[in-house]
Design an enzyme around this catalytic site. Sequence first.
Site, PDB file in Angstrom:
ATOM      1  N   LYS A 289       0.853  -1.190   0.000  1.00 56.99           N
ATOM      2  CA  LYS A 289       0.000   0.000   0.000  1.00 56.99           C
ATOM      3  C   LYS A 289       0.888   1.238   0.000  1.00 56.99           C
ATOM      4  O   LYS A 289       1.846   1.323   0.770  1.00 56.99           O
ATOM      5  CB  LYS A 289      -0.894  -0.042   1.239  1.00 56.99           C
ATOM      6  CG  LYS A 289      -1.884   1.092   1.366  1.00 56.99           C
ATOM      7  CD  LYS A 289      -2.708   0.918   2.630  1.00 56.99           C
ATOM      8  CE  LYS A 289      -3.765   1.979   2.786  1.00 56.99           C
ATOM      9  NZ  LYS A 289      -4.570   1.779   4.025  1.00 56.99           N
TER      10      LYS A 289
ATOM     11  N   SER B  11      -9.201   1.542   2.910  1.00 54.78           N
ATOM     12  CA  SER B  11      -8.288   2.347   2.112  1.00 54.78           C
ATOM     13  C   SER B  11      -7.185   1.533   1.428  1.00 54.78           C
ATOM     14  O   SER B  11      -6.440   2.061   0.622  1.00 54.78           O
ATOM     15  CB  SER B  11      -7.652   3.433   2.992  1.00 54.78           C
ATOM     16  OG  SER B  11      -6.912   2.871   4.060  1.00 54.78           O
TER      17      SER B  11
ATOM     18  N   SER C  21      -9.851  -0.756   7.012  1.00 54.14           N
ATOM     19  CA  SER C  21      -9.154  -0.491   5.753  1.00 54.14           C
ATOM     20  C   SER C  21      -8.376  -1.656   5.178  1.00 54.14           C
ATOM     21  O   SER C  21      -7.884  -1.581   4.051  1.00 54.14           O
ATOM     22  CB  SER C  21      -8.216   0.702   5.916  1.00 54.14           C
ATOM     23  OG  SER C  21      -8.947   1.877   6.138  1.00 54.14           O
TER      24      SER C  21
END
Length: 527
Positions: free
Chosen positions: A127, A202, A226
């Site tokens: 990420k 996210s 997330s």
Amino acid sequence: MLLRLRITQSILNVISLILRPIWLFIFKKPPSIPPPTIPTKKYLLTLSATTLARKIRQRKITCYHLVDAYAERIKEVNPYLNAVVDNCFGDAIIQAKLYDEQLKAGKYNAETLEKEKPLYGVPFTVKESCSLKGCSYTAGSLARKKMKATRDSEVVEILRNAGAIPLCVTNTPEMCGGVESSNLLHGRTRNPYDTRYSPGGSSGGEGALLGAGASLIGVGSDFGGSIRIPAVCNGVFGLKPTPGIVPLAGHLPLNEDELFRKFLTLGPLTRYAEDLDLLIKLITVKCDRPLHLNVPVDLKQLKIYYQQGLDNKFCMHSVDPEIKECILKAANHFTQYSNCVKKLPIEWPNDILEITIVTYFNIKNLPNLLIDANNPELRKNPITELAKSLFGLSQHTSQTCFFTVTFETHLGLSKEDISYYTKKGEEIREKLLNLLGQDGVLIYPTFSSIGMLPEFSICEILNISYSSIFNTFGLPAVNVPMGLSRKGLPLGLQVVAAPYQDRLCLAVAKELEAAFGGWVPPYPVSN
């Protein structure tokens, strides 16, 4: 009670209920993402990281061929997904060839690698909010455009030391502030099962690559769901570990607030359950508490509780019937092992939504999410920015502005209100901890709906409470894929345990994968 918020959400739910089918009728399902095209690479893309690492140690496959296969697969699918922000394919290929040369020269034997570098030659993705040296490090903020990481985050460093090879960094909402992975810098990421849908947020870029079979293991972060929400949206496994057992250094955003660090956890996303086990053992190596991750879990001794949703709570989306069916199937599966399989005997109160949200308001200093491109020290007015964002006049996305408004205004709640709901939440947490103990798990929805359309993501915002409640309680939780819905979208559920009992989550995830199949490719599979 946040009556105005609940009424607003209820109105949005009705609007979504009316408009979603119309939108889906107008915009027909696009073609599926392509399957892998080269037979030899197709074989490599179907094996777990644990298996591939063993094959590398045994000299049955090369690091180069494995890294090259995943780099090529990412190139195949990313035009459909827009999941990758930046890549280091060239460096990865060089590293893989070097590893092969070291093996050929006899620098390591299989036993040494298994003990010291158990991911030797295995590619992974990250990420973008978790720094990867030399790659983009913007967290989707226009103010950080073109910024590169100057060092690895601590989790990435641990994986590199274990022999893993990074391939790329993936998309996230601006400063991780949203349930839908889009930002003004890198655009919107799409779902591999149906590109009309969102991969969630996210850690949405990670989820999308994994769901597409273009990543093997990924690093994500979870502040309110997330990791687990992208995992359920993309049909993969995603573990939010117990807070504090995985180092946070190198994550953006981050601050020194103790409560912020309790809510935020870094953890793995994978396609195969056994890889969760391998990864959590690696990334918790610096944890100073015994986690007993090597101690086998006796399923016959487990207490299994389940709850199918919060349908009687005002403004909350009803949990989709197919998700409820998954939860019941999972619970019933364990009746062959355990005599203690029962509905959760704790009744969530009507104000569980307030309890979930308000606990976050105890964070003293939220990191600045609305960073000004010209003056990073400036603290912008989030209400003004939210209004501007609705007309495309802000440097920030509306979802990040909304997120910031919520935190900075506390939704009009007084200190007394916050104290009341916080105390009530602590009482429920204690009841749940006493129930779960060291041998109990809860099977629970990860999210209430199947598939999230980006255009209607605001209608889903409060339903993250299915996941975020366990951030507020500080419990480990893992999303487990449970096949596909009748419309071809991923189904899933989460398994929750008491703090430091992460191994129970992993054991149940493995059992459910064996029973129900786990990850299902989003493309036709030929024999």
